[in-house]
Scaffold this motif. Structure first.
Motif, PDB file in Angstrom:
ATOM      1  N   TRP A 243      44.404 166.737 -28.898  1.00  0.00           N
ATOM      2  CA  TRP A 243      44.016 166.940 -27.497  1.00  0.00           C
ATOM      3  C   TRP A 243      42.604 166.409 -27.258  1.00  0.00           C
ATOM      4  N   GLU A 247      41.549 163.815 -24.426  1.00  0.00           N
ATOM      5  CA  GLU A 247      40.867 164.353 -23.254  1.00  0.00           C
ATOM      6  C   GLU A 247      39.375 164.608 -23.442  1.00  0.00           C
ATOM      7  N   ARG A 250      36.628 162.505 -21.436  1.00  0.00           N
ATOM      8  CA  ARG A 250      36.663 162.798 -20.011  1.00  0.00           C
ATOM      9  C   ARG A 250      36.032 164.157 -19.725  1.00  0.00           C
TER      10      ARG A 250
END
Length: 262
Positions: A243, A247, A250
């Motif tokens: 993950w 992500e 960002r």
């Protein structure tokens, strides 16, 4: 008093030197790269995060070798810059206009109120922000940061007791800060530092980073023995690491935009 001979043979430690070099990418774009000459560096290194690109050179490396290294990695640099592009969908933190804030993997509704002093609180129906009629941008960002720190410490306070058993000691202290690349670290004195951006993402990812750093109290490395300790305490760590790869950047960029950090 040191002898003359000692003064002559003792080297004065060199300090880190920084400047900026401009380079044109294959697609025609021109970017500025921070060039850092670091006496501790062992090799040439190119890195990038939400703040931009950085070239690190050992003290004895020539500028020509640094330029050649940059040219060889232009393709990689363009790819990484695309991954670090600002999230245009991320909300700007503007009084009265921002409608949601990221928290624990969700965009939570905001409620704006006039108040005697700046404060932010989380209630069942959303995040409530109380501001005086005149508030500086610095005060607003400081208040938001304090809110995120309080929420992060509440999460840590829920998770930490369940992991202390089996550790040689508890962390000396836990610090929260805005980190450019890492998600956490454990200092030799036992101080545990965690990235404040973790509280914006999903709680399971935050909890995994906490467990990861706690396991360094048992193994101060990333050896197979270390990962066995992580596996015992957090079997789903691979999912969370994946993950972060998808992500994480960002998430960091979003916090930087909200707090308006450089």
């Amino acid at each position: 008093m040191p002898s003359l001979l000692q003064r002559l043979i003792t080297r004065t430690p060199r300090s880190v030197e920084r400047d900026t070099v401009t380079m044109q990418l294959e697609d025609g774009r021109t970017i500025d790269i921070q060039r850092v000459r670091d006496p501790r560096a062992k090799r040439l290194k190119l890195s990038i995060d939400e703040r931009g690109a950085r070239l690190t050179l050992p003290w004895r490396a020539s500028l020509v070798s640094g330029d050649r290294f940059l040219h060889q990695h232009r393709g990689w640099l363009a790819e990484q810059l695309a991954r670090h592009a600002p999230d245009d969908d991320a909300p700007a933190f503007v009084p009265g206009e921002t409608t949601h804030l990221p928290l624990r993997g969700e965009d939570v509704p905001l409620r704006w109120h006039e108040g005697r002093f700046a404060r932010i609180e989380r209630l069942d129906d959303g995040i409530h922000i109380h501001l005086p009629a005149r508030v500086s941008d610095v005060t607003l960002r400081r208040t938001l940061r304090a809110f995120y720190e309080a929420e992060a410490r509440a999460d840590i306070g829920r998770w930490l007791p369940g992991y202390l058993a089996g550790l040689p000691r508890a962390p000396r202290q836990i610090r929260l800060k805005v980190m450019s690349s890492q998600w956490g670290s454990l200092a030799p004195d036992g101080t545990l530092t965690l990235d404040l951006a973790l509280v914006l993402g999903r709680p399971s990812a935050f909890e995994y980073v906490l467990v990861h750093e706690l396991c360094h109290l048992l193994q101060a490395n990333h050896s197979p023995a270390f990962w066995r300790e992580v596996e015992i305490r957090f079997p789903a760590w691979r999912d969370e690491r994946a993950w972060f790869h998808a992500e994480g950047r960002r998430l960091k960029a979003r916090l930087h935009r909200l707090l308006n950090t450089p």
